[in-house]
Design a protein around this motif. Structure first.
Motif, PDB file in Angstrom:
ATOM      1  N   ASN A 242       0.825  -1.211   0.000  1.00 42.37           N
ATOM      2  CA  ASN A 242       0.000   0.000   0.000  1.00 42.37           C
ATOM      3  C   ASN A 242       0.858   1.260   0.000  1.00 42.37           C
ATOM      4  O   ASN A 242       0.552   2.237  -0.700  1.00 42.37           O
ATOM      5  N   LEU A 245       2.393   1.759  -3.479  1.00 40.31           N
ATOM      6  CA  LEU A 245       1.408   2.273  -4.432  1.00 40.31           C
ATOM      7  C   LEU A 245       1.093   3.744  -4.175  1.00 40.31           C
ATOM      8  O   LEU A 245       0.918   4.529  -5.117  1.00 40.31           O
ATOM      9  N   GLN A 246       1.040   4.123  -2.915  1.00 43.79           N
ATOM     10  CA  GLN A 246       0.783   5.525  -2.584  1.00 43.79           C
ATOM     11  C   GLN A 246       1.921   6.419  -3.072  1.00 43.79           C
ATOM     12  O   GLN A 246       1.689   7.486  -3.656  1.00 43.79           O
ATOM     13  N   ALA A 248       4.027   5.714  -5.495  1.00 45.40           N
ATOM     14  CA  ALA A 248       4.005   5.709  -6.958  1.00 45.40           C
ATOM     15  C   ALA A 248       2.980   6.714  -7.483  1.00 45.40           C
ATOM     16  O   ALA A 248       3.234   7.416  -8.473  1.00 45.40           O
ATOM     17  N   GLN A 249       1.845   6.799  -6.809  1.00 48.04           N
ATOM     18  CA  GLN A 249       0.822   7.763  -7.213  1.00 48.04           C
ATOM     19  C   GLN A 249       1.321   9.192  -7.029  1.00 48.04           C
ATOM     20  O   GLN A 249       1.093  10.061  -7.882  1.00 48.04           O
ATOM     21  N   GLU A 250       2.026   9.441  -5.926  1.00 52.15           N
ATOM     22  CA  GLU A 250       2.559  10.779  -5.672  1.00 52.15           C
ATOM     23  C   GLU A 250       3.552  11.203  -6.745  1.00 52.15           C
ATOM     24  O   GLU A 250       3.630  12.384  -7.099  1.00 52.15           O
ATOM     25  N   ASN A 252       3.510   9.962  -9.801  1.00 50.58           N
ATOM     26  CA  ASN A 252       2.879   9.722 -11.102  1.00 50.58           C
ATOM     27  C   ASN A 252       3.606   8.625 -11.882  1.00 50.58           C
ATOM     28  O   ASN A 252       3.894   8.761 -13.077  1.00 50.58           O
ATOM     29  N   GLU A 254       3.835   4.633 -13.242  1.00 48.81           N
ATOM     30  CA  GLU A 254       3.047   3.454 -13.573  1.00 48.81           C
ATOM     31  C   GLU A 254       3.761   2.221 -13.022  1.00 48.81           C
ATOM     32  O   GLU A 254       4.895   1.920 -13.413  1.00 48.81           O
ATOM     33  N   SER A 256       2.479  -1.248 -12.894  1.00 50.38           N
ATOM     34  CA  SER A 256       1.357  -2.117 -13.250  1.00 50.38           C
ATOM     35  C   SER A 256       1.381  -3.447 -12.507  1.00 50.38           C
ATOM     36  O   SER A 256       0.327  -3.975 -12.129  1.00 50.38           O
ATOM     37  N   GLN A 259       0.157  -2.926  -8.956  1.00 51.33           N
ATOM     38  CA  GLN A 259      -1.285  -2.682  -8.943  1.00 51.33           C
ATOM     39  C   GLN A 259      -2.065  -3.968  -9.173  1.00 51.33           C
ATOM     40  O   GLN A 259      -3.098  -4.207  -8.535  1.00 51.33           O
TER      41      GLN A 259
END
Length: 265
Positions: A242, A245-246, A248-250, A252, A254, A256, A259
């Motif tokens: 988690n 992934l957080q 990675a989102q910050e 931007n 990918e 995959s 996810q």
């Protein structure tokens, strides 16, 4: 008598370091939740303060360190990178990448030698040697960063791959429940590499540096060989996924494979 050492956080690993320091003739002062740090600060002049808290408590622990001790801080957490300490204005902190584990009721288990860098690195290595735990001092900050990324790659790749139990995100055979790193290396090499690609992408973003992926994979395999029966998925695996992934989102990014593992776990 040598100068005392402060250990902030006396969990399983903190207790190992405390024993090592005592064997090296350093008095040890533990800091727990009930310790008045200001009172302790007024009474001792420590050689170093080693932060042994869990990763989730690291920032609050670092913020609690008095300014008088900011020139003698050492850290040993998993998933540690320079961004974790740079905002705290420490002077030449010491960092050790810990490659041994300690579980309740069990002796310490060494995978490989633990690399350290910083002004207190030799003290850490010398102390651990007295309780038969190998450690060594690396030459510079770049070598330390490589070692930190290597440990992060090992921890995150094995933990997150271990979550792929019920269905493989890569369309292959699912990794077995309770699988160890030898299973991962020999039977699920594609899964290991796909996860590690995403993890390395994240480490590159977090550090602003690029790394030799072949050297990192070789280092990870060498660590596997230190304990081929080491389980892939620890209790912290879901939280590690988690958090990855957080981040990675910050940034931007990918990721995959990560996810897909999240979606299928």
């Amino acid at each position: 008598m040598k100068k005392p050492i402060v250990v902030l956080g006396i969990g399983e690993l903190g207790s190992v370091f405390a024993r090592a320091f005592l064997k090296n003739n350093h008095a040890v002062y533990p800091i727990t939740r009930s310790t008045d740090i200001n009172e302790l600060k007024a009474s001792i002049d420590p050689e170093l303060i080693l932060v042994c808290t869990a990763e989730s408590d690291l920032q609050s622990a670092l913020s609690s360190i008095p300014s008088e001790w900011k020139d003698r801080v050492a850290m040993m957490q998993n998933e540690l990178l320079p961004r974790d300490w740079e905002t705290h204005n420490f002077t030449n902190p010491t960092v050790i990448s810990v490659w041994f584990e300690k579980k309740k009721g069990m002796d310490s288990k060494v995978l490989i030698s633990s690399p350290a860098f910083g002004p207190k690195a030799q003290t850490l290595a010398d102390s651990l040697a007295l309780i038969d735990i190998p450690a060594h001092v690396v030459a510079n900050k770049d070598e330390l960063l490589f070692e930190l990324v290597l440990k992060n790659l090992y921890i995150l790749t094995t933990n997150i791959a271990g979550l792929a139990i019920h269905s493989s995100p890569l369309g292959g055979v699912a990794i077995e429940s309770g699988a160890n790193v030898n299973d991962l290396r020999n039977n699920h090499l594609q899964l290991m590499r796909e996860v590690s690609i995403d993890i390395l992408k994240l480490q590159t973003a977090l550090t602003g540096k690029t790394f030799d992926d072949e050297a990192l994979e070789q280092g990870m395999i060498e660590a596997f060989e230190g304990d081929l029966e080491h389980g892939c998925m620890g209790r912290s695996a879901p939280a590690r996924l988690n958090r990855a992934l957080q981040l990675a989102q910050e940034f931007n990014l990918e990721v995959s494979t990560l996810q897909k593992i999240k979606d299928n776990s």
